[in-house]
Design an enzyme around this catalytic site. Structure first.
Site, PDB file in Angstrom:
ATOM      1  CB  CYS A 113     102.789  -6.786 -47.024  1.00  0.00           C
ATOM      2  SG  CYS A 113     102.662  -7.742 -45.511  1.00  0.00           S
ATOM      3  CG  HIS A 253     104.703  -3.192 -46.176  1.00  0.00           C
ATOM      4  ND1 HIS A 253     103.460  -3.050 -45.604  1.00  0.00           N
ATOM      5  CD2 HIS A 253     105.227  -4.344 -45.665  1.00  0.00           C
ATOM      6  CE1 HIS A 253     103.240  -4.068 -44.797  1.00  0.00           C
ATOM      7  NE2 HIS A 253     104.290  -4.864 -44.810  1.00  0.00           N
ATOM      8  CG  ASN A 283     103.098  -5.659 -41.399  1.00  0.00           C
ATOM      9  OD1 ASN A 283     102.278  -5.345 -42.256  1.00  0.00           O
ATOM     10  ND2 ASN A 283     104.088  -6.504 -41.640  1.00  0.00           N
TER      11      ASN A 283
HETATM   12  O1  UT7 Z   1     105.135  -7.476 -43.815  1.00  0.00           O
HETATM   13  C1  UT7 Z   1     106.027  -8.068 -44.649  1.00  0.00           C
HETATM   14  C2  UT7 Z   1     106.992  -8.939 -44.103  1.00  0.00           C
HETATM   15  N1  UT7 Z   1     107.352  -8.869 -42.734  1.00  0.00           N
HETATM   16  C3  UT7 Z   1     108.450  -8.246 -42.373  1.00  0.00           C
HETATM   17  O2  UT7 Z   1     109.031  -7.541 -43.140  1.00  0.00           O
HETATM   18  C4  UT7 Z   1     109.017  -8.535 -41.013  1.00  0.00           C
HETATM   19  C5  UT7 Z   1     110.475  -8.846 -41.132  1.00  0.00           C
HETATM   20  N2  UT7 Z   1     111.142  -9.192 -39.913  1.00  0.00           N
HETATM   21  C6  UT7 Z   1     111.257  -8.381 -38.822  1.00  0.00           C
HETATM   22  O3  UT7 Z   1     110.716  -7.309 -38.788  1.00  0.00           O
HETATM   23  C7  UT7 Z   1     112.149  -8.824 -37.694  1.00  0.00           C
HETATM   24  O4  UT7 Z   1     112.909  -9.928 -38.100  1.00  0.00           O
HETATM   25  C8  UT7 Z   1     111.383  -9.174 -36.386  1.00  0.00           C
HETATM   26  C9  UT7 Z   1     110.841  -7.912 -35.768  1.00  0.00           C
HETATM   27  C10 UT7 Z   1     110.277 -10.163 -36.683  1.00  0.00           C
HETATM   28  C11 UT7 Z   1     112.351  -9.809 -35.381  1.00  0.00           C
HETATM   29  O5  UT7 Z   1     113.448  -8.964 -35.134  1.00  0.00           O
HETATM   30  P1  UT7 Z   1     114.932  -9.535 -35.145  1.00  0.00           P
HETATM   31  O6  UT7 Z   1     115.819  -8.441 -34.751  1.00  0.00           O
HETATM   32  O7  UT7 Z   1     115.149 -10.165 -36.489  1.00  0.00           O
HETATM   33  O8  UT7 Z   1     114.890 -10.588 -33.982  1.00  0.00           O
HETATM   34  P2  UT7 Z   1     115.156 -12.163 -34.035  1.00  0.00           P
HETATM   35  O9  UT7 Z   1     114.121 -12.868 -34.810  1.00  0.00           O
HETATM   36  O10 UT7 Z   1     116.583 -12.355 -34.412  1.00  0.00           O
HETATM   37  O11 UT7 Z   1     114.972 -12.563 -32.503  1.00  0.00           O
HETATM   38  C12 UT7 Z   1     115.840 -12.085 -31.507  1.00  0.00           C
HETATM   39  C13 UT7 Z   1     115.399 -12.594 -30.150  1.00  0.00           C
HETATM   40  C14 UT7 Z   1     115.078 -14.083 -30.083  1.00  0.00           C
HETATM   41  O12 UT7 Z   1     115.588 -14.571 -28.862  1.00  0.00           O
HETATM   42  P3  UT7 Z   1     116.977 -15.380 -28.823  1.00  0.00           P
HETATM   43  O13 UT7 Z   1     116.748 -16.563 -29.713  1.00  0.00           O
HETATM   44  O14 UT7 Z   1     118.001 -14.440 -29.363  1.00  0.00           O
HETATM   45  O15 UT7 Z   1     117.115 -15.686 -27.381  1.00  0.00           O
HETATM   46  C15 UT7 Z   1     113.572 -14.099 -30.019  1.00  0.00           C
HETATM   47  O16 UT7 Z   1     113.087 -15.237 -29.321  1.00  0.00           O
HETATM   48  O17 UT7 Z   1     114.218 -11.904 -29.699  1.00  0.00           O
HETATM   49  C16 UT7 Z   1     113.265 -12.863 -29.254  1.00  0.00           C
HETATM   50  N3  UT7 Z   1     111.928 -12.353 -29.501  1.00  0.00           N
HETATM   51  C17 UT7 Z   1     111.237 -11.596 -28.614  1.00  0.00           C
HETATM   52  N4  UT7 Z   1     111.533 -11.154 -27.386  1.00  0.00           N
HETATM   53  C18 UT7 Z   1     110.625 -10.398 -26.751  1.00  0.00           C
HETATM   54  C19 UT7 Z   1     111.179 -12.500 -30.603  1.00  0.00           C
HETATM   55  N5  UT7 Z   1     110.005 -11.857 -30.464  1.00  0.00           N
HETATM   56  C20 UT7 Z   1     110.020 -11.296 -29.230  1.00  0.00           C
HETATM   57  C21 UT7 Z   1     109.098 -10.497 -28.519  1.00  0.00           C
HETATM   58  N6  UT7 Z   1     109.448 -10.070 -27.291  1.00  0.00           N
HETATM   59  N7  UT7 Z   1     107.904 -10.152 -29.033  1.00  0.00           N
END
Ligand code: UT7
Length: 326
Positions: A113, A253, A283
């Protein structure tokens, strides 16, 4: 020659739009989850016949047209991409051919990115060293072919597109004021494509283990992203004796609305200073900053004399900033 300025911007996104509601139909996810956790509502998806070089070439044509120069005048083409047409040769070479060019330097930069800001830095340095006076710098991706459509943690986040700028040497007090690049390979496996490189060469088992697809530890990456984007933005401002107040437009970004908000707040930007389009494109990795830059430019949000701060973060991990006087 004193400086290097941007004389044209262009971007291209494929026609097809995939909404969160479309994703709900084949994935255990919801529009509510995606919008509240990421701010993304839609992303664009390349048509079957479209490749990264097609997107890059169209964005380049638009940038060249704005700059008012012919492709033959270009001395170098540098593409920031991690989803090139082939693992090799470089997509820049394919773009060169599609633009009807021969001979000029053409290579890709692999900084995920941060690819566009890394490519910009390379082109500015080459022009300042006298290697040429006009460059095409591109960020282009077809991420939708690199994500695992069975992995809801990642596939909802990414989209396809390309952005390009024409750089030219100039004697005016404007242009790219400074670039600042960083990387920390200790975090390489927080965000990467495990197969099929030399580490995990092509195999049936690897395919079954879904190794050729993007893997990310989102939570960890999120925290490092906010910290790194903030630090390198301050580095760029301090290097030029500026503060957040001096910046007319901040183009970070476009990874996640929550990352944009947290970063902008830490640096001290008001909402009006921050360019956001992650809601429409998701993204697009290396393409995200040049697409946003082109939209802002064509939308009249950047005027001559304005100070623009580009701020990138991505796999590597890599991060970087560029401060520009328009
Ligand atoms: O481009 C350069 C680098 N990339 C980034 O900068 C991305 C950085 N990371 C993020 O943007 C975020 O961490 C995410 C959007 C990927 C995830 O958000 P989060 O608030 O950190 O969520 P999490 O990973 O803590 O997941 C929370 C929950 C999980 O369920 P449990 O374990 O709490 O039951 C996931 O399984 O949300 C669940 N989950 C989803 N639920 C519905 C993960 N993806 C999804 C989804 N739909 N698509």
């Amino acid at each position: 020659m004193k400086n290097v300025k941007i004389t044209g911007t262009g971007s291209y996104v494929p026609d097809k739009v995939l909404t969160n509601f479309d994703l709900e139909k084949f994935l255990d996810t919801s529009d509510e989850w995606i919008t509240s956790r990421t701010g993304i509502r839609t992303r664009h998806v390349a048509a079957e016949h479209e490749t990264t070089s097609d997107l890059a070439t169209e964005a380049s044509r638009r940038a060249l047209s704005m700059a008012g120069i012919q492709p033959e005048e270009i001395d170098m083409i540098i593409v920031g991409t991690i989803t090139g047409d082939y693992p090799w040769p470089a997509t820049a070479c394919v773009v060169q051919h599609k633009l009807g060019l021969r001979n000029c330097a053409a290579y890709d930069v692999s900084a995920a990115c941060s690819g566009f800001v890394y490519a910009l830095d390379a082109a500015v340095s080459r022009i300042k060293s006298g290697a040429g006076s006009k460059a095409l710098v591109i960020g282009a991706e077809v991420l939708t072919r690199a994500v695992d459509w069975e992995d809801r943690n990642t596939c909802v986040l990414f989209g396809d597109g390309a952005g390009a700028v024409v750089l030219e040497a100039c004697d005016e007090d404007k242009g790219i004021l400074s670039t600042h690049l960083h990387a920390d390979g200790a975090y390489a496996e927080l965000l990467y494509q495990p197969g099929f490189g030399s580490r995990n060469p092509a195999s049936e088992e690897g395919l079954k283990a879904r190794l050729p697809y993007l893997k990310m530890q989102g939570n960890e990456v999120f925290k490092i992203a906010v910290r790194s984007l903030t630090e390198v933005a301050f580095e760029a401002l301090e290097a030029n004796g500026m503060t957040a107040e001096d910046v007319d437009l901040f183009i970070p970004h476009q990874a996640n609305q929550r990352i944009l908000d947290a970063t902008a707040k830490r640096i001290g930007f008001r909402d009006e200073q921050v360019y956001v389009n992650v809601d429409r494109f998701g993204n697009t990795s290396g393409a995200s900053i040049p697409i946003a830059l082109d939209e802002a430019n064509r939308g009249g949000k950047i005027q001559p004399g304005d100070v623009v701060l580009l701020d990138a973060f991505g796999g590597g991990l890599t991060w970087g900033a560029a401060l520009i006087r328009w």
